[in-house]
Write a protein that holds these residues in place. Structure first.
Motif, PDB file in Angstrom:
ATOM      1  N   PHE A  20      10.557  85.554  44.703  1.00  0.00           N
ATOM      2  CA  PHE A  20      10.977  84.188  44.708  1.00  0.00           C
ATOM      3  C   PHE A  20      11.841  83.879  45.961  1.00  0.00           C
ATOM      4  CE2 PHE A  20      14.454  81.190  43.450  1.00  0.00           C
ATOM      5  CZ  PHE A  20      13.674  80.142  43.014  1.00  0.00           C
ATOM      6  N   GLY A  21      12.996  84.275  46.141  1.00  0.00           N
ATOM      7  CA  GLY A  21      13.587  83.828  47.055  1.00  0.00           C
ATOM      8  C   GLY A  21      13.272  84.227  48.542  1.00  0.00           C
ATOM      9  N   LYS A  22      12.300  85.230  48.789  1.00  0.00           N
ATOM     10  CA  LYS A  22      12.027  85.477  49.913  1.00  0.00           C
ATOM     11  C   LYS A  22      10.630  84.824  50.413  1.00  0.00           C
ATOM     12  CE  LYS A  22      15.547  88.153  50.935  1.00  0.00           C
ATOM     13  NZ  LYS A  22      16.504  87.830  51.832  1.00  0.00           N
ATOM     14  N   ALA A  23      10.142  84.125  49.501  1.00  0.00           N
ATOM     15  CA  ALA A  23       8.625  83.679  49.791  1.00  0.00           C
ATOM     16  C   ALA A  23       8.764  82.670  51.004  1.00  0.00           C
ATOM     17  CB  ALA A  23       8.421  82.803  48.523  1.00  0.00           C
ATOM     18  N   LYS A  24       7.695  82.855  51.950  1.00  0.00           N
ATOM     19  CA  LYS A  24       7.650  82.058  53.309  1.00  0.00           C
ATOM     20  C   LYS A  24       7.567  80.611  53.011  1.00  0.00           C
ATOM     21  CE  LYS A  24       6.326  81.812  57.942  1.00  0.00           C
ATOM     22  NZ  LYS A  24       5.459  82.422  59.014  1.00  0.00           N
ATOM     23  N   TRP A  25       6.569  80.348  51.834  1.00  0.00           N
ATOM     24  CA  TRP A  25       5.805  79.073  51.505  1.00  0.00           C
ATOM     25  C   TRP A  25       6.135  78.684  49.994  1.00  0.00           C
ATOM     26  CZ3 TRP A  25       4.441  76.666  55.751  1.00  0.00           C
ATOM     27  CH2 TRP A  25       4.108  77.590  57.054  1.00  0.00           C
ATOM     28  N   PHE A  26       6.082  77.355  49.477  1.00  0.00           N
ATOM     29  CA  PHE A  26       6.131  77.113  48.240  1.00  0.00           C
ATOM     30  C   PHE A  26       5.261  76.123  48.104  1.00  0.00           C
ATOM     31  CE2 PHE A  26      10.222  79.249  48.036  1.00  0.00           C
ATOM     32  CZ  PHE A  26      10.374  79.767  46.720  1.00  0.00           C
ATOM     33  N   ALA A  27       4.526  76.105  46.936  1.00  0.00           N
ATOM     34  CA  ALA A  27       3.581  75.153  46.557  1.00  0.00           C
ATOM     35  C   ALA A  27       4.385  74.238  45.755  1.00  0.00           C
ATOM     36  CB  ALA A  27       2.411  75.504  45.797  1.00  0.00           C
ATOM     37  N   MET A  28       4.491  73.035  46.184  1.00  0.00           N
ATOM     38  CA  MET A  28       5.038  71.728  45.376  1.00  0.00           C
ATOM     39  C   MET A  28       3.908  71.034  44.844  1.00  0.00           C
ATOM     40  SD  MET A  28       8.330  72.290  45.758  1.00  0.00           S
ATOM     41  CE  MET A  28       9.588  72.518  46.805  1.00  0.00           C
ATOM     42  N   VAL A  29       4.148  70.727  43.569  1.00  0.00           N
ATOM     43  CA  VAL A  29       2.977  70.409  42.834  1.00  0.00           C
ATOM     44  C   VAL A  29       3.203  69.274  41.875  1.00  0.00           C
ATOM     45  CG1 VAL A  29       1.111  70.756  40.999  1.00  0.00           C
ATOM     46  CG2 VAL A  29       1.826  72.741  42.434  1.00  0.00           C
ATOM     47  N   GLU A  30       2.834  68.023  42.207  1.00  0.00           N
ATOM     48  CA  GLU A  30       3.196  66.635  41.535  1.00  0.00           C
ATOM     49  C   GLU A  30       2.118  66.108  40.976  1.00  0.00           C
ATOM     50  OE1 GLU A  30       6.854  64.412  42.378  1.00  0.00           O
ATOM     51  OE2 GLU A  30       6.498  65.108  44.120  1.00  0.00           O
ATOM     52  N   GLY A  31       1.726  66.063  39.845  1.00  0.00           N
ATOM     53  CA  GLY A  31       0.175  65.574  39.028  1.00  0.00           C
ATOM     54  C   GLY A  31      -0.730  66.280  39.760  1.00  0.00           C
ATOM     55  N   ASP A  32      -1.825  65.688  40.240  1.00  0.00           N
ATOM     56  CA  ASP A  32      -2.851  66.383  41.141  1.00  0.00           C
ATOM     57  C   ASP A  32      -2.606  66.669  42.579  1.00  0.00           C
ATOM     58  OD1 ASP A  32      -4.422  66.273  38.800  1.00  0.00           O
ATOM     59  OD2 ASP A  32      -5.246  64.450  39.332  1.00  0.00           O
ATOM     60  N   THR A  33      -1.504  66.524  43.015  1.00  0.00           N
ATOM     61  CA  THR A  33      -1.175  66.760  44.446  1.00  0.00           C
ATOM     62  C   THR A  33      -0.253  68.061  44.603  1.00  0.00           C
ATOM     63  OG1 THR A  33      -0.799  64.421  44.716  1.00  0.00           O
ATOM     64  CG2 THR A  33       0.351  65.751  46.571  1.00  0.00           C
TER      65      THR A  33
END
Length: 127
Positions: A20-33
């Protein structure tokens, strides 16, 4: 609802990043985006603070330490869902989330998830 999910790379349908804390990237999901954004924070505590400032409502993860869990719990504004430990792609985990198939994490089941995480690395402590 805004969902944050640690992922391994900035590309379409990436695999989840296990830590979790060391992830280089995060997917931010809102609805279909779905937007893949670089993690501006270092470590679980800072990631949670970032999520709180971004209005994240839910986090889907594989492994997390007790400190970020406690901060999220204290915030009262973010729900946690466990994606399992096997390699899984973003689209697959979102499908499971939308179908209600992911385990919601709370005080009744967090210890087994944290124990799995804490046993894998030492957070820099010397023994």
């Amino acid at each position: 609802m805004k969902i944050a999910i640690p992922v391994k790379m900035k590309r379409e349908n990436p695999p989840l990043a296990p830590l979790f804390g060391k992830a280089k990237w995060f997917a931010m999901v809102e609805g279909d985006t779905v937007e893949i954004v670089e993690n501006p924070a270092q470590g679980g505590r800072a990631v949670v603070e970032w999520f709180l400032s971004e209005g994240v409502n839910a986090v889907i993860f594989q492994k997390m330490g007790m400190v970020p869990y406690e901060i999220i719990k204290a915030s009262g504004s973010i729900d946690l869902f466990h994606a399992g430990y096997e390699r899984v792609l973003l689209n697959d985990v979102l499908e499971k989330f939308n179908a209600g198939e992911l385990m919601k994490i709370d005080d009744t089941n967090v210890n087994s998830i944290i124990a799995h995480h804490e046993g894998k690395h030492s957070h820099g402590e010397k023994h």
